[in-house]
Scaffold this motif. Structure first.
Motif, mmCIF file in Angstrom:
data_model
loop_
_atom_site.group_PDB
_atom_site.id
_atom_site.type_symbol
_atom_site.label_atom_id
_atom_site.label_comp_id
_atom_site.label_asym_id
_atom_site.label_seq_id
_atom_site.Cartn_x
_atom_site.Cartn_y
_atom_site.Cartn_z
ATOM 1 N N TRP A 82 10.146 4.697 -2.935
ATOM 2 C CA TRP A 82 10.196 5.989 -3.264
ATOM 3 C C TRP A 82 11.331 6.512 -3.971
ATOM 4 O O TRP A 82 12.394 6.560 -3.514
ATOM 5 C CB TRP A 82 9.559 6.904 -2.212
ATOM 6 N N LYS A 125 1.590 5.260 -0.045
ATOM 7 C CA LYS A 125 1.112 6.563 0.626
ATOM 8 C C LYS A 125 1.789 7.845 -0.162
ATOM 9 O O LYS A 125 2.902 8.050 0.575
ATOM 10 C CB LYS A 125 0.994 6.519 1.861
ATOM 11 N N LYS A 144 0.973 10.862 -0.254
ATOM 12 C CA LYS A 144 0.914 12.146 0.404
ATOM 13 C C LYS A 144 0.625 13.234 -0.534
ATOM 14 O O LYS A 144 1.316 14.564 -0.449
ATOM 15 C CB LYS A 144 1.871 12.468 1.673
ATOM 16 N N ARG A 158 1.024 -1.027 -0.179
ATOM 17 C CA ARG A 158 -0.149 0.068 -0.037
ATOM 18 C C ARG A 158 0.899 1.302 0.098
ATOM 19 O O ARG A 158 1.590 1.334 0.844
ATOM 20 C CB ARG A 158 -0.826 -0.089 1.025
#
Length: 219
Positions: A62, A11, A13, A9
């Motif tokens: 990331w 995220k 942001k 999952r």
């Protein structure tokens, strides 16, 4: 992943995610097994986030975030052949060169209109590259038109009014499909012209409403 279970999952942001793109990186003509898989997401806060898939951990990591606009991104499209990314927001379009050799980075190529000028009075809802990545086509919601620009040097090639509401570009390469409220038309881009070929019976015939043929300057 093969059994459909949740792998990870992410995220980002960046507010609601409005678009997601997969793409690969690596040396030209390299073996598929050596390619690197990337995942790109565009958010309502005007940012683009890119992850790289770590084969060892089987997880996305990331790698880059770029603030493209101060408003929500509406649509993105990617020309993987030339590694050019187009990002559109209300009244503005930006193109980036993706560098995927050593460290992934986004290098700004063009913003239209320039940030020092007023936005276009239109909302982009769909975009696609065509003509082997040399042309960017964008569909605008409220003005009900498709506009095409040459990437290098940046210049407008043509625009076409659509007499339906909500035009969308659903094609790749040389074919444009307009998914619309009230009818669907098909236009074929050839070396020199864009000719309407078909419409949906019972709706307005796009052959009669498309106006002048579209032209492309490519040989």
């Amino acid at each position: 992943m093969q059994d459909g279970s949740l792998l990870q999952r992410l995220k980002p942001k960046q507010g609601p995610v409005v678009a997601v793109k997969w793409f690969t990186g690596g040396p030209p003509h390299s073996e598929p097994s050596t390619k690197v898989c990337y995942l790109l997401s565009a958010g309502a806060n005007g940012t683009v986030v890119i992850w790289c898939f770590n084969m060892t951990l089987a997880l996305f990591e990331w790698v880059h975030m770029e603030t493209v606009f101060d408003s929500a991104i509406e649509c993105v499209t990617l020309d993987e052949t030339h590694s050019v990314l187009a990002v559109a927001t209300l009244g503005r379009i930006a193109t980036y060169q993706l560098s995927k050799s050593n460290h992934l980075a986004m290098h700004l190529l063009q913003v239209h209109p320039p940030l020092s000028q007023s936005r276009l009075p239109s909302l982009p809802i769909s975009a696609h590259f065509s003509d082997r990545g040399h042309t960017l086509m964008v569909a605008f919601l409220d003005s009900c038109e498709i506009v095409a620009w040459d990437i290098t040097p940046w210049k407008q090639l043509w625009h076409q009014k659509i007499r339906f509401s909500s035009p969308s570009i659903w094609s790749l390469a040389y074919v444009i499909y307009f998914g619309v409220m009230g009818g669907t038309g098909t236009w074929f881009l050839t070396a020199g012209t864009c000719a309407c070929r078909s419409g949906i019976p019972g709706f307005l015939d796009p052959c009669k409403t498309s106006g002048n043929d579209l032209t492309l300057p490519r040989d």
